[in-house]
Motif scaffolding. Structure first.
Motif, PDB file in Angstrom:
ATOM      1  N   LEU A   1      -7.180   2.295   9.411  1.00 31.38           N
ATOM      2  CA  LEU A   1      -6.182   3.237   8.898  1.00 31.38           C
ATOM      3  C   LEU A   1      -4.816   2.973   9.518  1.00 31.38           C
ATOM      4  CD1 LEU A   1      -5.233   5.587   7.281  1.00 31.38           C
ATOM      5  CD2 LEU A   1      -6.338   7.147   8.900  1.00 31.38           C
ATOM      6  N   ARG A   2      -4.778   2.651  10.800  1.00 32.54           N
ATOM      7  CA  ARG A   2      -3.492   2.354  11.453  1.00 32.54           C
ATOM      8  C   ARG A   2      -2.817   1.156  10.784  1.00 32.54           C
ATOM      9  NH1 ARG A   2      -5.360   1.545  16.029  1.00 32.54           N
ATOM     10  NH2 ARG A   2      -4.990   3.588  16.977  1.00 32.54           N
ATOM     11  N   ARG A   3      -3.560   0.105  10.521  1.00 31.33           N
ATOM     12  CA  ARG A   3      -2.991  -1.103   9.915  1.00 31.33           C
ATOM     13  C   ARG A   3      -2.469  -0.821   8.501  1.00 31.33           C
ATOM     14  NH1 ARG A   3      -7.351  -5.478   9.950  1.00 31.33           N
ATOM     15  NH2 ARG A   3      -5.655  -6.751   9.094  1.00 31.33           N
ATOM     16  N   ILE A   4      -3.189   0.004   7.750  1.00 33.91           N
ATOM     17  CA  ILE A   4      -2.740   0.345   6.399  1.00 33.91           C
ATOM     18  C   ILE A   4      -1.445   1.146   6.462  1.00 33.91           C
ATOM     19  CG2 ILE A   4      -3.292   1.709   4.347  1.00 33.91           C
ATOM     20  CD1 ILE A   4      -6.267   0.971   4.883  1.00 33.91           C
ATOM     21  N   MET A   5      -1.382   2.143   7.342  1.00 31.87           N
ATOM     22  CA  MET A   5      -0.170   2.950   7.443  1.00 31.87           C
ATOM     23  C   MET A   5       1.018   2.111   7.890  1.00 31.87           C
ATOM     24  SD  MET A   5      -1.419   6.756   8.733  1.00 31.87           S
ATOM     25  CE  MET A   5      -2.222   6.233  10.270  1.00 31.87           C
ATOM     26  N   GLU A   6       0.779   1.202   8.823  1.00 31.74           N
ATOM     27  CA  GLU A   6       1.858   0.327   9.277  1.00 31.74           C
ATOM     28  C   GLU A   6       2.328  -0.597   8.150  1.00 31.74           C
ATOM     29  OE1 GLU A   6       0.225  -1.637  12.663  1.00 31.74           O
ATOM     30  OE2 GLU A   6       0.615   0.056  14.037  1.00 31.74           O
TER      31      GLU A   6
ATOM     32  N   PRO B   1       7.356   8.871  12.061  1.00 30.55           N
ATOM     33  CA  PRO B   1       8.359   7.811  11.840  1.00 30.55           C
ATOM     34  C   PRO B   1       8.543   6.888  13.036  1.00 30.55           C
ATOM     35  CG  PRO B   1       9.144   9.899  10.964  1.00 30.55           C
ATOM     36  CD  PRO B   1       7.898  10.216  11.730  1.00 30.55           C
ATOM     37  N   ALA B   2       8.186   7.338  14.240  1.00 37.93           N
ATOM     38  CA  ALA B   2       8.294   6.484  15.421  1.00 37.93           C
ATOM     39  C   ALA B   2       7.129   5.517  15.543  1.00 37.93           C
ATOM     40  CB  ALA B   2       8.382   7.344  16.682  1.00 37.93           C
TER      41      ALA B   2
ATOM     42  N   ARG C   1       6.783   6.409  -0.214  1.00 37.02           N
ATOM     43  CA  ARG C   1       7.295   5.516  -1.259  1.00 37.02           C
ATOM     44  C   ARG C   1       6.533   4.185  -1.298  1.00 37.02           C
ATOM     45  NH1 ARG C   1      11.695   5.214   0.696  1.00 37.02           N
ATOM     46  NH2 ARG C   1      11.880   3.106   1.509  1.00 37.02           N
ATOM     47  N   GLY C   2       6.336   3.581  -0.134  1.00 32.46           N
ATOM     48  CA  GLY C   2       5.613   2.309  -0.085  1.00 32.46           C
ATOM     49  C   GLY C   2       4.176   2.442  -0.539  1.00 32.46           C
ATOM     50  N   ALA C   3       3.540   3.543  -0.147  1.00 31.72           N
ATOM     51  CA  ALA C   3       2.145   3.768  -0.540  1.00 31.72           C
ATOM     52  C   ALA C   3       2.028   3.998  -2.041  1.00 31.72           C
ATOM     53  CB  ALA C   3       1.571   4.958   0.220  1.00 31.72           C
ATOM     54  N   LEU C   4       2.985   4.720  -2.636  1.00 31.83           N
ATOM     55  CA  LEU C   4       2.925   5.012  -4.066  1.00 31.83           C
ATOM     56  C   LEU C   4       3.127   3.760  -4.906  1.00 31.83           C
ATOM     57  CD1 LEU C   4       4.917   8.369  -4.217  1.00 31.83           C
ATOM     58  CD2 LEU C   4       2.439   8.052  -4.301  1.00 31.83           C
TER      59      LEU C   4
ATOM     60  N   ASP D   1       4.449   1.334   5.883  1.00 33.00           N
ATOM     61  CA  ASP D   1       5.518   2.081   6.559  1.00 33.00           C
ATOM     62  C   ASP D   1       5.419   3.557   6.200  1.00 33.00           C
ATOM     63  OD1 ASP D   1       7.672   2.502   8.234  1.00 33.00           O
ATOM     64  OD2 ASP D   1       9.164   2.123   6.664  1.00 33.00           O
ATOM     65  N   TYR D   2       4.228   4.093   6.361  1.00 36.98           N
ATOM     66  CA  TYR D   2       3.901   5.438   5.902  1.00 36.98           C
ATOM     67  C   TYR D   2       4.081   6.449   7.024  1.00 36.98           C
ATOM     68  CZ  TYR D   2       1.129   9.231   3.861  1.00 36.98           C
ATOM     69  OH  TYR D   2       0.706  10.433   3.362  1.00 36.98           O
ATOM     70  N   ALA D   3       4.545   7.647   6.677  1.00 36.54           N
ATOM     71  CA  ALA D   3       4.613   8.764   7.625  1.00 36.54           C
ATOM     72  C   ALA D   3       3.886   9.955   7.024  1.00 36.54           C
ATOM     73  CB  ALA D   3       6.054   9.131   7.946  1.00 36.54           C
ATOM     74  N   GLY D   4       3.106  10.634   7.859  1.00 40.02           N
ATOM     75  CA  GLY D   4       2.320  11.776   7.413  1.00 40.02           C
ATOM     76  C   GLY D   4       0.840  11.491   7.549  1.00 40.02           C
ATOM     77  N   VAL D   5       0.029  12.329   6.920  1.00 38.89           N
ATOM     78  CA  VAL D   5      -1.422  12.192   6.966  1.00 38.89           C
ATOM     79  C   VAL D   5      -1.894  11.285   5.828  1.00 38.89           C
ATOM     80  CG1 VAL D   5      -3.578  13.455   6.488  1.00 38.89           C
ATOM     81  CG2 VAL D   5      -1.977  14.316   8.198  1.00 38.89           C
ATOM     82  N   MET D   6      -2.843  10.437   6.150  1.00 40.18           N
ATOM     83  CA  MET D   6      -3.475   9.560   5.171  1.00 40.18           C
ATOM     84  C   MET D   6      -4.971   9.567   5.433  1.00 40.18           C
ATOM     85  SD  MET D   6      -2.811   5.461   4.401  1.00 40.18           S
ATOM     86  CE  MET D   6      -1.213   5.675   3.603  1.00 40.18           C
TER      87      MET D   6
END
Length: 368
Positions: free
Chosen positions: A225-230, A185-186, A85-88, A233-238
């Motif tokens: 990539l880690r900073r972007i996902m954090e 999610p963790a 949701r946050g990424a979209l 608040d993304y879960a899954g593959v990016m």
């Protein structure tokens, strides 16, 4: 969690469903265009309601970035069950995507918004060569205009794009790289090695993994990539695509989903990116990855299936799509003990690779 809904009815969702089935989980797919559900790997579509989705699916993920403005897919993509949701809300618009990267202090090609027609000439005066990108909707080279230093700007429909595009400096990159990774999610993360990519007319044609001489860049790519996902608040593959310029990485594009440049993981790693995506959504602890050796992924573009491919080195993945020019209809993966061995195997695929692929292999082999 043992059931996931993926928004999108294409091959990426199908490959997620295949991976889930091997893990004893269920991934169903929702086709937004037909407004129908595709259970698991089945092609037998059935209707579904919002209430049924809430009852069945604790987690919603996506296989693409854009959905209709209304309807069930739009409602699900905006719901708190959607792990993207946050990424979209950020990634599909290149303006908000680039603004986020600037906020994080992550390097990209210098850019400006194309608010007025005059901004294009101003950008060319500042940057020299430019790349104009539609803020949304561009894919596989569509919605992109490249003009070299001193080139003819009239080829860019600036009046049509004003307020709907950005302008970037054209980067004289050494090569194109990408990294694919996952976050659960963790907050645990796991990454594949950097991949060398070759695009022709904006369409990915060949990926080589791990990218040669990339060990020094791997920690930087993982950190980006880690900073972007954090942040999202993304879960899954990016996936993140980079330009390598003078020994540094510049972010080119972000994909909040499994990615074409990660298809080599089907045969090139113990866990494919689709396995890893399902693992991350299920909250499974992310363990270390074992990469089998130099791998190549050949995209099969706009060509009918050829039985002779089954005699070539490698494994064919066919999507079952109708064939049309420029459409990705499958891919082939090859694994070899060495890059030189990979080159020999790729020679068998010369008929589906554009002219010049040998030079890409030569340049990769030449890197220390």
């Amino acid at each position: 969690m043992n059931r996931v809904l993926v928004l999108g009815g294409g091959q990426l969702g199908l490959m997620m469903a295949e991976a889930a089935a091997r893990l004893g989980l269920v991934v169903d797919r929702y086709d937004p265009e037909r407004a129908l559900l595709l259970p698991g790997t089945s092609d037998l579509a059935v209707p579904i309601t919002w209430e049924e989705c809430l009852e069945r699916y604790p987690v919603v993920t996506v296989e693409r970035e854009a959905f209709p403005d209304s309807g069930l897919s739009a409602r699900l993509a905006a719901s708190d069950r959607c792990v993207a949701r946050g990424a979209l809300a950020v990634i599909p618009d290149r303006y908000t995507q680039k603004s986020m990267l600037d906020e994080l202090g992550i390097a990209t090609a210098p850019w400006r918004n194309l608010d007025r027609v005059e901004d294009l000439a101003d950008a060319a005066a500042e940057f020299g060569g430019v790349v104009v990108k539609a803020r949304s909707g561009g894919y596989d080279g569509r919605g992109t205009w490249i003009v070299g230093d001193g080139g003819d700007l009239s080829a860019v429909p600036a009046e049509e794009l004003a307020g709907r595009a950005i302008v970037e400096k054209k980067i004289p990159f050494r090569r194109e790289l990408s990294i694919v990774g996952a976050r659960n999610p963790a907050g645990e993360t796991l990454f594949y090695p950097l991949t060398r990519n070759w695009h022709v007319d904006g369409i990915l044609r060949l990926s080589l993994a791990p990218a040669n001489a990339s060990a020094a860049l791997q920690p930087e790519a993982e950190n980006i990539l880690r900073r972007i996902m954090e942040k999202l608040d993304y879960a899954g593959v990016m996936a993140v695509e980079f330009f390598e310029e003078d020994g540094r990485l510049l972010v080119n594009e972000i994909a909040p989903r499994v990615h074409n440049s990660g298809h080599w993981t089907h045969e090139g790693a113990d866990w494919s990116q689709f396995d890893l995506h399902v693992h991350a959504l299920a909250g499974v602890p992310l363990h270390s990855l074992n990469v089998h050796g130099p791998s190549a992924m050949v995209n099969l573009i706009g060509t009918p299936f050829d039985q002779a491919w089954l005699q070539h080195p490698g494994v064919v993945h066919w999507y079952g799509k109708s064939v049309r020019p420029g459409r990705k209809v499958g891919h082939a993966n090859l694994v070899a003990p060495t890059l030189e061995g990979l080159r020999k195997g790729l020679n068998a695929w010369a008929d589906v690779l554009p002219e010049g692929f040998e030079a890409i292999l030569d340049s990769e082999l030449a890197l220390d």
